[in-house]
Write a protein that holds these residues in place. Sequence first.
Motif, PDB file in Angstrom:
ATOM      1  N   GLY A   3       0.553  -1.495   0.112  1.00 44.37           N
ATOM      2  CA  GLY A   3       0.127   0.272  -0.357  1.00 44.37           C
ATOM      3  C   GLY A   3       0.911   1.281   0.211  1.00 44.37           C
ATOM      4  N   ASP A   4       2.169   1.333   0.234  1.00 46.04           N
ATOM      5  CA  ASP A   4       2.468   2.623  -0.084  1.00 46.04           C
ATOM      6  C   ASP A   4       3.140   2.986  -0.928  1.00 46.04           C
ATOM      7  N   TRP A   5       4.223   3.785  -1.637  1.00 54.81           N
ATOM      8  CA  TRP A   5       4.871   3.605  -2.720  1.00 54.81           C
ATOM      9  C   TRP A   5       6.101   2.788  -3.239  1.00 54.81           C
ATOM     10  N   ARG A   6       6.398   2.479  -2.443  1.00 53.09           N
ATOM     11  CA  ARG A   6       7.056   1.418  -2.326  1.00 53.09           C
ATOM     12  C   ARG A   6       6.733   0.273  -3.407  1.00 53.09           C
ATOM     13  N   ALA A   7       5.480  -0.097  -3.081  1.00 50.87           N
ATOM     14  CA  ALA A   7       4.919  -1.071  -3.651  1.00 50.87           C
ATOM     15  C   ALA A   7       4.783  -0.941  -4.976  1.00 50.87           C
ATOM     16  N   SER A   8       3.882   0.064  -4.823  1.00 51.49           N
ATOM     17  CA  SER A   8       3.491   0.992  -6.055  1.00 51.49           C
ATOM     18  C   SER A   8       4.638   0.939  -7.147  1.00 51.49           C
ATOM     19  N   LEU A  13       7.836  -1.279 -11.798  1.00 51.18           N
ATOM     20  CA  LEU A  13       8.961  -1.450 -13.049  1.00 51.18           C
ATOM     21  C   LEU A  13       9.544  -2.629 -12.919  1.00 51.18           C
ATOM     22  N   ARG A  14       7.958  -3.675 -12.574  1.00 55.57           N
ATOM     23  CA  ARG A  14       8.193  -5.373 -13.079  1.00 55.57           C
ATOM     24  C   ARG A  14       7.395  -4.932 -14.460  1.00 55.57           C
ATOM     25  N   ALA A  15       6.720  -3.987 -14.247  1.00 54.70           N
ATOM     26  CA  ALA A  15       5.947  -3.944 -15.610  1.00 54.70           C
ATOM     27  C   ALA A  15       6.477  -3.441 -17.007  1.00 54.70           C
ATOM     28  N   LEU A  16       7.509  -2.401 -16.878  1.00 54.52           N
ATOM     29  CA  LEU A  16       8.385  -2.451 -16.924  1.00 54.52           C
ATOM     30  C   LEU A  16       9.455  -2.553 -17.750  1.00 54.52           C
ATOM     31  N   ILE A  17       9.708  -4.158 -16.991  1.00 53.10           N
ATOM     32  CA  ILE A  17      11.388  -4.989 -17.464  1.00 53.10           C
ATOM     33  C   ILE A  17      10.089  -5.903 -17.809  1.00 53.10           C
ATOM     34  N   LEU A  18       8.963  -6.269 -17.982  1.00 52.79           N
ATOM     35  CA  LEU A  18       8.356  -7.283 -18.777  1.00 52.79           C
ATOM     36  C   LEU A  18       8.019  -6.641 -20.146  1.00 52.79           C
ATOM     37  N   GLU A  19       7.388  -5.572 -20.156  1.00 49.98           N
ATOM     38  CA  GLU A  19       7.578  -4.633 -21.370  1.00 49.98           C
ATOM     39  C   GLU A  19       8.756  -4.759 -22.379  1.00 49.98           C
ATOM     40  N   ALA A  20       9.855  -4.090 -21.457  1.00 51.02           N
ATOM     41  CA  ALA A  20      11.261  -4.975 -22.590  1.00 51.02           C
ATOM     42  C   ALA A  20      11.677  -6.276 -22.702  1.00 51.02           C
ATOM     43  N   GLU A  21      11.077  -7.354 -21.984  1.00 48.29           N
ATOM     44  CA  GLU A  21      11.250  -8.583 -22.372  1.00 48.29           C
ATOM     45  C   GLU A  21      10.578  -9.530 -21.591  1.00 48.29           C
ATOM     46  N   PRO A  22       9.067  -9.588 -22.412  1.00 47.74           N
ATOM     47  CA  PRO A  22       8.311 -10.390 -22.159  1.00 47.74           C
ATOM     48  C   PRO A  22       8.398 -11.954 -22.079  1.00 47.74           C
ATOM     49  N   ASP A  23       9.572 -11.788 -22.565  1.00 50.83           N
ATOM     50  CA  ASP A  23      10.668 -13.811 -21.746  1.00 50.83           C
ATOM     51  C   ASP A  23      10.757 -13.435 -20.579  1.00 50.83           C
ATOM     52  N   GLY A  38      11.165 -12.501  -0.052  1.00 48.07           N
ATOM     53  CA  GLY A  38      12.331 -12.483  -0.888  1.00 48.07           C
ATOM     54  C   GLY A  38      12.672 -11.081  -1.655  1.00 48.07           C
ATOM     55  N   VAL A  39      13.505 -11.483  -2.848  1.00 47.36           N
ATOM     56  CA  VAL A  39      14.511 -10.028  -3.359  1.00 47.36           C
ATOM     57  C   VAL A  39      13.573 -10.119  -5.157  1.00 47.36           C
ATOM     58  N   PRO A  40      12.667  -9.681  -6.168  1.00 50.10           N
ATOM     59  CA  PRO A  40      12.439 -10.004  -7.498  1.00 50.10           C
ATOM     60  C   PRO A  40      14.112  -9.976  -8.096  1.00 50.10           C
ATOM     61  N   THR A  41      13.755 -11.135  -8.552  1.00 48.38           N
ATOM     62  CA  THR A  41      14.829 -10.544  -9.698  1.00 48.38           C
ATOM     63  C   THR A  41      14.275 -11.517 -10.554  1.00 48.38           C
ATOM     64  N   PHE A  42      14.955 -10.495 -11.574  1.00 44.31           N
ATOM     65  CA  PHE A  42      14.463 -11.243 -13.774  1.00 44.31           C
ATOM     66  C   PHE A  42      15.182 -11.543 -13.998  1.00 44.31           C
ATOM     67  N   SER A  43      15.795 -12.710 -14.904  1.00 46.62           N
ATOM     68  CA  SER A  43      16.436 -13.327 -15.617  1.00 46.62           C
ATOM     69  C   SER A  43      15.923 -13.402 -17.165  1.00 46.62           C
ATOM     70  N   LEU A  44      16.655 -13.808 -18.324  1.00 47.46           N
ATOM     71  CA  LEU A  44      16.554 -13.709 -19.352  1.00 47.46           C
ATOM     72  C   LEU A  44      18.254 -13.790 -19.994  1.00 47.46           C
ATOM     73  N   ASP A  45      18.572 -15.289 -20.482  1.00 47.05           N
ATOM     74  CA  ASP A  45      20.014 -16.105 -20.462  1.00 47.05           C
ATOM     75  C   ASP A  45      20.596 -15.081 -19.568  1.00 47.05           C
ATOM     76  N   ALA A  99      14.323   4.915 -21.322  1.00 48.43           N
ATOM     77  CA  ALA A  99      15.746   5.027 -21.022  1.00 48.43           C
ATOM     78  C   ALA A  99      15.741   3.616 -20.194  1.00 48.43           C
ATOM     79  N   PHE A 100      14.856   3.239 -19.272  1.00 49.04           N
ATOM     80  CA  PHE A 100      14.970   1.983 -18.095  1.00 49.04           C
ATOM     81  C   PHE A 100      14.666   1.099 -19.097  1.00 49.04           C
ATOM     82  N   VAL A 101      13.497   1.344 -20.363  1.00 45.12           N
ATOM     83  CA  VAL A 101      13.586  -0.265 -20.427  1.00 45.12           C
ATOM     84  C   VAL A 101      14.848  -0.030 -21.689  1.00 45.12           C
TER      85      VAL A 101
END
Length: 113
Positions: A3-8, A13-23, A38-45, A99-101
């Motif tokens: 519910g705080d700004w960090r969760a939003s 950020l999650r949406a931008l990462i998946l926009e950049a690399e849907p896989d 835990g810590v969200p981690t994002f991987s592709l290759d 720039a983030f994407v």
Amino acid sequence: MAGDWRASRVDDLRALILEAEPDATEEAKWKKASNPDGVPTFSLDGLICTIETYKDKVKVTFARGASLDDPSGIFNASLDAGTRRAVDIVEGDELDEAAFVALVREAVSANRA
């Protein structure tokens, strides 16, 4: 954190990462009593980035950030680290989403090289 700004911001950020690399694959790693989700981690290759939430900021750390081209100057933390680079976002910060994407896409390209 719910519910705080960090969760939003993490959701954005999650949406931008998946926009950049849907896989890209998201996993929660490094679960512990003080951080049961835990810590969200994002991987592709290979590892792209992690998102950590702190009391005053959200930190996106790019595993191979030091080797990435950052023409927009989005990296603002861990600038002296040998391999990684990070983006610290505090409440009210505006993120250059394009720039983030681009940075996420470049991280994946580096993983594939």
